[in-house]
Design a protein around this motif. Sequence first.
Motif, PDB file in Angstrom:
ATOM      1  N   VAL A 132      12.028  -0.810   4.849  1.00  0.00           N
ATOM      2  CA  VAL A 132      12.155   0.290   5.810  1.00  0.00           C
ATOM      3  C   VAL A 132      13.453   0.154   6.582  1.00  0.00           C
ATOM      4  N   VAL A 133      14.154   1.285   6.758  1.00  0.00           N
ATOM      5  CA  VAL A 133      15.328   1.328   7.647  1.00  0.00           C
ATOM      6  C   VAL A 133      15.038   2.369   8.724  1.00  0.00           C
ATOM      7  N   ILE A 134      15.193   1.960   9.987  1.00  0.00           N
ATOM      8  CA  ILE A 134      14.978   2.882  11.101  1.00  0.00           C
ATOM      9  C   ILE A 134      16.343   3.327  11.616  1.00  0.00           C
ATOM     10  N   CYS A 135      16.619   4.606  11.481  1.00  0.00           N
ATOM     11  CA  CYS A 135      17.909   5.185  11.890  1.00  0.00           C
ATOM     12  C   CYS A 135      17.716   5.904  13.222  1.00  0.00           C
ATOM     13  N   ASP A 136      18.230   5.321  14.290  1.00  0.00           N
ATOM     14  CA  ASP A 136      18.073   5.911  15.622  1.00  0.00           C
ATOM     15  C   ASP A 136      19.339   6.683  15.973  1.00  0.00           C
ATOM     16  N   GLU A 137      19.300   8.007  15.773  1.00  0.00           N
ATOM     17  CA  GLU A 137      20.463   8.883  15.997  1.00  0.00           C
ATOM     18  C   GLU A 137      21.684   8.328  15.249  1.00  0.00           C
ATOM     19  N   ALA A 138      21.476   7.907  14.000  1.00  0.00           N
ATOM     20  CA  ALA A 138      22.505   7.174  13.254  1.00  0.00           C
ATOM     21  C   ALA A 138      23.722   8.009  12.891  1.00  0.00           C
ATOM     22  N   VAL A 139      23.624   9.349  12.953  1.00  0.00           N
ATOM     23  CA  VAL A 139      24.778  10.179  12.595  1.00  0.00           C
ATOM     24  C   VAL A 139      25.231  11.089  13.736  1.00  0.00           C
ATOM     25  N   ALA A 187      10.616   4.162  18.180  1.00  0.00           N
ATOM     26  CA  ALA A 187      11.401   3.354  17.236  1.00  0.00           C
ATOM     27  C   ALA A 187      11.434   1.888  17.667  1.00  0.00           C
ATOM     28  N   ARG A 188      11.636   1.648  18.956  1.00  0.00           N
ATOM     29  CA  ARG A 188      11.708   0.264  19.442  1.00  0.00           C
ATOM     30  C   ARG A 188      10.361  -0.448  19.313  1.00  0.00           C
ATOM     31  N   MET A 189       9.263   0.277  19.501  1.00  0.00           N
ATOM     32  CA  MET A 189       7.938  -0.345  19.324  1.00  0.00           C
ATOM     33  C   MET A 189       7.656  -0.647  17.862  1.00  0.00           C
ATOM     34  N   VAL A 190       8.038   0.277  16.968  1.00  0.00           N
ATOM     35  CA  VAL A 190       7.831   0.052  15.534  1.00  0.00           C
ATOM     36  C   VAL A 190       8.668  -1.132  15.050  1.00  0.00           C
ATOM     37  N   LEU A 191       9.843  -1.312  15.651  1.00  0.00           N
ATOM     38  CA  LEU A 191      10.704  -2.452  15.310  1.00  0.00           C
ATOM     39  C   LEU A 191      10.225  -3.754  15.957  1.00  0.00           C
ATOM     40  N   ASP A 192       9.168  -3.685  16.766  1.00  0.00           N
ATOM     41  CA  ASP A 192       8.630  -4.839  17.485  1.00  0.00           C
ATOM     42  C   ASP A 192       9.649  -5.387  18.504  1.00  0.00           C
ATOM     43  N   GLY A 226       0.812  -1.213   0.000  1.00  0.00           N
ATOM     44  CA  GLY A 226       0.000   0.000   0.000  1.00  0.00           C
ATOM     45  C   GLY A 226       0.842   1.258   0.000  1.00  0.00           C
ATOM     46  N   GLU A 227       0.155   2.420  -0.073  1.00  0.00           N
ATOM     47  CA  GLU A 227       0.859   3.704  -0.136  1.00  0.00           C
ATOM     48  C   GLU A 227       1.589   4.015   1.169  1.00  0.00           C
ATOM     49  N   ASP A 228       0.938   3.702   2.316  1.00  0.00           N
ATOM     50  CA  ASP A 228       1.570   3.926   3.625  1.00  0.00           C
ATOM     51  C   ASP A 228       2.300   2.658   4.055  1.00  0.00           C
ATOM     52  N   ILE A 229       3.606   2.782   4.240  1.00  0.00           N
ATOM     53  CA  ILE A 229       4.400   1.619   4.649  1.00  0.00           C
ATOM     54  C   ILE A 229       4.270   1.368   6.146  1.00  0.00           C
ATOM     55  N   ILE A 230       4.148   2.466   6.939  1.00  0.00           N
ATOM     56  CA  ILE A 230       3.947   2.352   8.389  1.00  0.00           C
ATOM     57  C   ILE A 230       2.753   3.212   8.779  1.00  0.00           C
ATOM     58  N   SER A 231       1.883   2.646   9.593  1.00  0.00           N
ATOM     59  CA  SER A 231       0.743   3.393  10.113  1.00  0.00           C
ATOM     60  C   SER A 231       0.657   3.161  11.621  1.00  0.00           C
ATOM     61  N   VAL A 232       0.691   4.236  12.388  1.00  0.00           N
ATOM     62  CA  VAL A 232       0.650   4.155  13.856  1.00  0.00           C
ATOM     63  C   VAL A 232      -0.592   4.904  14.342  1.00  0.00           C
ATOM     64  N   GLU A 233      -1.380   4.238  15.173  1.00  0.00           N
ATOM     65  CA  GLU A 233      -2.609   4.859  15.679  1.00  0.00           C
ATOM     66  C   GLU A 233      -2.685   4.752  17.204  1.00  0.00           C
ATOM     67  N   ASN A 234      -2.867   5.902  17.858  1.00  0.00           N
ATOM     68  CA  ASN A 234      -3.099   5.983  19.307  1.00  0.00           C
ATOM     69  C   ASN A 234      -2.100   5.143  20.111  1.00  0.00           C
ATOM     70  N   LEU A 235      -0.829   5.233  19.727  1.00  0.00           N
ATOM     71  CA  LEU A 235       0.208   4.416  20.369  1.00  0.00           C
ATOM     72  C   LEU A 235       0.563   4.949  21.752  1.00  0.00           C
ATOM     73  N   ARG A 236       0.663   4.053  22.706  1.00  0.00           N
ATOM     74  CA  ARG A 236       0.969   4.446  24.086  1.00  0.00           C
ATOM     75  C   ARG A 236       1.911   3.424  24.701  1.00  0.00           C
ATOM     76  N   LYS A 237       2.908   3.924  25.454  1.00  0.00           N
ATOM     77  CA  LYS A 237       3.784   3.032  26.215  1.00  0.00           C
ATOM     78  C   LYS A 237       3.954   3.585  27.613  1.00  0.00           C
ATOM     79  N   VAL A 238       3.531   2.784  28.598  1.00  0.00           N
ATOM     80  CA  VAL A 238       3.616   3.180  30.004  1.00  0.00           C
ATOM     81  C   VAL A 238       4.598   2.270  30.721  1.00  0.00           C
TER      82      VAL A 238
END
Length: 569
Positions: free
Chosen positions: A478-485, A360-365, A304-316
Motif C-alpha cells: 500500500v502507498v498512501i498519497c497525501d495530496e501528493a500532486v 491517513a495518519r491513523m492508517v499509517l499508525d 485477503g481481498e481487502d487490504i485495508i479495513s476501517v471500522e467506526n474510526l474516531r479521533k478526538v
Amino acid sequence: MNDTQPLLHIDDLSVGFRAGKETLTAVDGASLTIYPGQTIAIVGESGSGKSTLAHAVIGLLPGTGKILGGSINFEGRDISHASKGQILALRGSSIGLVPQDPMSNLNPLWRVGSQIKEALVANDVATGAAADKRVVELLEEAGLPDAERRARQYPHEFSGGMRQRALIAMGLAARPKLLIADEPTSALDVTVQKQILDHLDSLTDTLGVAVMLITHDLGLAAERADHLVVMYRGRVVESGPALEILQDPRHPYTKRLVASAPSLASQRLSSIQGRAQVRERAAKAAAGVAQEVAHSSQEFGEGGEDIISVENLRKVFTLRGARPWQKVDFAAVDDISFRVRRGTTMAIVGESGSGKSTVARMVLDLLPPTSGKIEFDGRDLHELKTNADRLKFRRKMQPVFQNPYASLDPLYSIYKSIEEPLRTHDVGTSKEREAKVRGLLDKVSLPTTVMSRYPGELSGGQRQRVAIARALALDPEVVICDEAVSALDVLVQAQILELLNDLQAELGLSYLFISHDLAVVRQIADDVLVMQNGKIVEAAPVSQVFDSPREEYTRKLLEAIPGGAIKLG
C-alpha cells in the motif's frame, strides 16, 4: 483615455538575471495588450517567465533582475525604465497586486487592519479615523464577515481563504486601474478558490478594473479570462481568445497543457478507458501478491481481498477553550468506516479540515485513534505491540507526502534518501542496495546520474519521483498519497499521475489517495469517499460520484472544479 486604447501594452520585452558573469534570460521578447476592464490570463508552468513578466510591470523584479529590452506602456507612457519614485507613484494607486502566498506576504506581527491601513495611507487615500473606517469597508467588500473585529486580528487567526481576501482588499484599496493577481488561489481548496475568484470577478466588474491573472491551471484561466497568453521558456508561444485556444491549440506546448489539465482531461473518455485497463492489470498483479502473502509465514498479513479495513474510526482532539482553563473536545474524524480492495485506489476527498489527512495518519499508525478499528491485511493495528511487528508493518505501507521540498532531507544525496529505508530495515548488502536504488530510479523514469545530486538540484516533479522511489524501496503493498500532486504544475502533475497508474498496473499496488481536487481523483481512483467535518457524506465508485452525486456537498465540490464547466469541441 477611451476604452479603445490599451491600458497596458508590453512590446518585445526581455528580462534577465545576472548569475556570476552571465545573464540568464527569464523573459524573451514577450508582447501582450490589456484593455480597460479586460481580464487576461497568463498561463505556463513554473519557470516559464509569467511571474517575472508581471513583476517587471510593477517594478518588483527580485535580486539582480533587470529589463534588457522592449517596452512597457501603461496608459500610453513607457514605464520600463521609470525611476523608483515614478514606479512607487503607480504602485497601489494605478497598479495593484495580489501575491501568491498570503502567509509570506502578510506581516505576522501586524494586525490585518493595520496592514490595509498602511496601503491607504501610502497611496494618500485616507488617514486617521477615515482610514480605519475605510479598512472595515474594504474587508466587508472582500467578503469577510464581522469586519470590524477581523481588522483587529493577526494573520495567524485567519484561515487561508480569509488571508487571501485580506490581500485582495489591500490590492484594491487604492482603486487601481490594473490588478495583477499572481496565482492568487493556488494554495486554496477548490471550493474556497471558487468563492475567492467569484468575489474578485464581481469586485473588478463593479469597479471596472482590468485584471492580469497569472496561473499554471489552464482550466481555471479559460474559465476566468476572455483572453489567454501562453508562456513557455520565457516566450509567448500562443495568444488569443480563451475558448478558441482550448478548442484548437496550435503550439505543441499549448496542446500538452490542454491534454494535461485535470479539469479538462477528466472529461475525456480515453482517460476513463485508460483507468479501466490499469484496474484490470493491477487486479492480476495484486492477486499474485496476495497468493505469495498467503503462502508465506514470514509476511505480515493474510493476503485477503481487502487490504485495508476501517471500522467506526474516531479521533478526538482536546483544544483550549475561550478561557485558558477551559477544554473543548473536537472530533476531527467522527465514526467512519470503509474498505480498500487490494490492487485498487481509494480516494478520500474534502476541503481542508474535513479530516482526510488525519485518517491517513491513523492508517499509517502515526496517530493513535480515539476509538474504532483499523485492519491491514487482516491484522488489527492495535495489536502491533513489538518493534518487530511495527517494522514489518512499515515495510508494507509507505507514504508519499504533499511537499517534495519538505519530505526529502536537503543534506542527503538522492542515493542516500532512497537507500535509507533499505538500511533501516537491514535489507541486502551495500552492492545489492545500490542495484535496488538504480532499479527504483529506472521505475520512476529518472536517470541514475541523479544519485549523486541533492534535492535542491532537482525540480519539484523530479523530487516527487524520488519520494515515490523511496516509498517503493521496501516493496510495499500500500502507498498512501497525501495530496501528493497538489503542489505540482499541471504538466508535472499529469506525469506523476501516469507514473502512479503505471506502477499500480505493474506491481499490483493499492493506493489511499488523499486530495481536495476531484478532477485529479477522476484520473486515478476506483472508489471515492467524500468527507465533510470529520464524517463520510458519500461513498461510491468514481463514475457514480461524477455522473450522479447524491449529496449537495459533493455537487458543490464538482461545481468548484476550475474549468470543469468548459466543454471541448
